[in-house]
Design an enzyme around this catalytic site. Structure first.
Site, PDB file in Angstrom:
ATOM      1  N   GLU A  69     -40.246  12.293   3.224  1.00 53.78           N
ATOM      2  CA  GLU A  69     -39.643  13.545   2.773  1.00 53.78           C
ATOM      3  C   GLU A  69     -38.250  13.300   2.195  1.00 53.78           C
ATOM      4  O   GLU A  69     -37.878  13.884   1.169  1.00 53.78           O
ATOM      5  CB  GLU A  69     -39.572  14.529   3.941  1.00 53.78           C
ATOM      6  N   HIS A 124     -34.061  18.745  12.402  1.00 52.64           N
ATOM      7  CA  HIS A 124     -35.229  18.725  11.519  1.00 52.64           C
ATOM      8  C   HIS A 124     -36.344  17.861  12.105  1.00 52.64           C
ATOM      9  O   HIS A 124     -37.530  18.209  12.011  1.00 52.64           O
ATOM     10  CB  HIS A 124     -34.809  18.205  10.144  1.00 52.64           C
ATOM     11  N   GLU A 182     -38.109  19.863  14.643  1.00 52.50           N
ATOM     12  CA  GLU A 182     -38.999  20.834  14.020  1.00 52.50           C
ATOM     13  C   GLU A 182     -40.341  20.191  13.686  1.00 52.50           C
ATOM     14  O   GLU A 182     -41.410  20.773  13.908  1.00 52.50           O
ATOM     15  CB  GLU A 182     -38.346  21.395  12.760  1.00 52.50           C
ATOM     16  N   HIS A 183     -40.290  18.960  13.166  1.00 55.26           N
ATOM     17  CA  HIS A 183     -41.530  18.248  12.850  1.00 55.26           C
ATOM     18  C   HIS A 183     -42.336  17.949  14.111  1.00 55.26           C
ATOM     19  O   HIS A 183     -43.562  18.077  14.125  1.00 55.26           O
ATOM     20  CB  HIS A 183     -41.211  16.939  12.131  1.00 55.26           C
TER      21      HIS A 183
END
Length: 421
Positions: free
Chosen positions: A129, A49, A52-53
């Site tokens: 997040e 993740h 991905e950022h």
């Protein structure tokens, strides 16, 4: 396979699939990497993740602002997501801007710089997040459910990772994981819309040439355990997920289980919605879901209910799970089949949905499944198949996750005893 669909495997192992859709003016293009949270070690949980950022935070030729500006200058859209078995990077643009989209996705997958200041900035964003997810009980409850179903395993860990791990995740860890997992043979590149296969091939060979070649090792097999998780919080509602071990993509019961989920809790006409919400008023929201993996899967039921109603909710739910094993009607099977079929056909009208479907089918099945084949398999499911699948699923060891004022909710032992009766 439709004449409009073509698949080419390049010498480096990269698979390129396209579907021409003449009646649209757009194209969708995506790179789908067969890696996600279940491929991470405990020490690097959340790295997929985080990557991905970082994808949109700068390459050797573009900084973060330029990536966004180049796409939005032509009215396009760019995005990404991380799941437990896949990470995806994709764009949607007008057909004349396809070359730009392939260039940018290829650039971020092969030439991202991971500038230290961007790593630190994005670390803060991800921690925010995680905090937001923890503050959203009807979101974070699914992570607790997954962890309880698969304790101590990569497939049970949260996609976002834990705060302490994210705080300590280094630039070298990000680059190392990308180098190991973003190999050509571990990717499917898919494009759909008003395009030509040869054009896509030429662009992909130009912009994806620097992908590493060596494939990563396979993920560890998932081993379902089940159990119970409860967290008392000062909330207005109790958020509950009840689940069971289910089937994977290639299981013969895949389509019966899909239809079972739809007729049991897939819409306003479903059994759970009608009995629990409409007749008894016990919940605002209740639905079922099926989550297949490459090896096995989960079947779950989510409900949000009040502190006073939670004691009644579970017995009523269990009664429905037992009843569906012996009392499926032709009318509700037909209705569920119509819902699933309509959803499938409607998704084919979207270049983005079709782009993702093609890539996922190639990664799971090694081929693109014709729509007619899927519809045929749905049509072949009968009442006996649904009831058999229900008996198979609901006689498995349950997993229960609850958050909120759940003191009055029955525990795992009573749930297990009730289902075994």
């Amino acid at each position: 396979m439709s004449d409009a669909i073509r698949v080419t495997r390049l010498p480096n192992g990269l698979t390129v699939a396209t579907e021409r859709m003449d009646r649209v003016e757009t194209v969708s293009f995506g790179a789908y990497v067969a890696t996600g949270a279940r491929h991470e070690t405990a020490e690097e949980n959340g790295v997929s993740h985080f990557l991905e950022h970082m994808a949109f935070k700068g390459t050797e030729r573009r900084d973060a602002a330029r990536i966004a500006e180049e796409i939005e200058n032509v009215g396009g859209q760019i995005n990404a997501y991380t799941a437990r078995e896949q990470t995806a990077y994709y764009v949607k643009l007008l057909k004349e801007d396809l070359a730009l989209g392939v260039d940018i996705i290829g650039d971020i997958l092969t030439h991202s710089t991971f500038a230290p200041e961007e790593v630190e900035r994005e670390r803060g964003v991800i921690l925010q997040e995680i905090g937001q997810a923890n503050d959203t009980p009807d979101d974070i409850i699914f992570d607790h459910f997954q962890t309880t179903a698969y304790p101590g395993q990569a497939i049970g860990r949260p996609v976002l990772g834990g705060e302490d791990i994210i705080r300590g995740m280094s630039r070298d860890m990000l680059q190392g994981y990308m180098q190991r997992h973003y190999a050509a043979g571990n990717l499917v590149v898919s494009a759909t819309g008003n395009l030509e296969h040869e054009q896509v091939l030429d662009l992909v060979q130009q912009h994806f040439a620097d992908l590493p070649a060596e494939l990563p090792g396979p993920a560890l097999p998932a081993s379902y355990s089940g159990g119970e998780f409860r967290e008392t919080r000062d909330l207005d509602q109790v958020h509950v997920v009840l689940g069971f071990p289910s089937v994977g993509y290639k299981d013969l019961d895949y389509y019966p289980v899909l239809l079972l989920s739809t007729l049991l809790g897939g819409g306003m006409s479903s059994r759970l919605f009608q009995e629990i919400r409409e007749k008894r008023g016990l919940v605002y929201s209740v639905y079922s879901f099926t989550q297949p993996f490459m090896d096995g899967g989960l079947f779950g039921i989510y409900a949000g209910t009040g502190e006073d109603e939670v004691a009644e909710l579970m017995p009523v739910t269990l009664t429905e799970l037992m009843a569906v094993q012996t009392s499926v009607t032709q009318a509700e099977l037909d209705r569920a089949r119509a819902q699933v079929k309509a959803g499938l056909l409607m998704s084919l009208e979207s270049t983005s949905s079709r782009c993702e479907q093609i890539a996922r089918q190639l990664q799971v099945h090694g081929r693109i499944i014709p729509v007619s084949e899927t519809i045929g398999k749905l049509a072949a499911v009968g009442i006996a198949d649904i009831e058999r699948a229900a008996a198979r699923i609901f006689r498995g060891a349950p997993t229960i996750a609850a958050m909120g004022p759940a003191e009055n909710m029955p525990g795992l032992t009573s749930i297990t005893d009730r289902l075994a009766a």
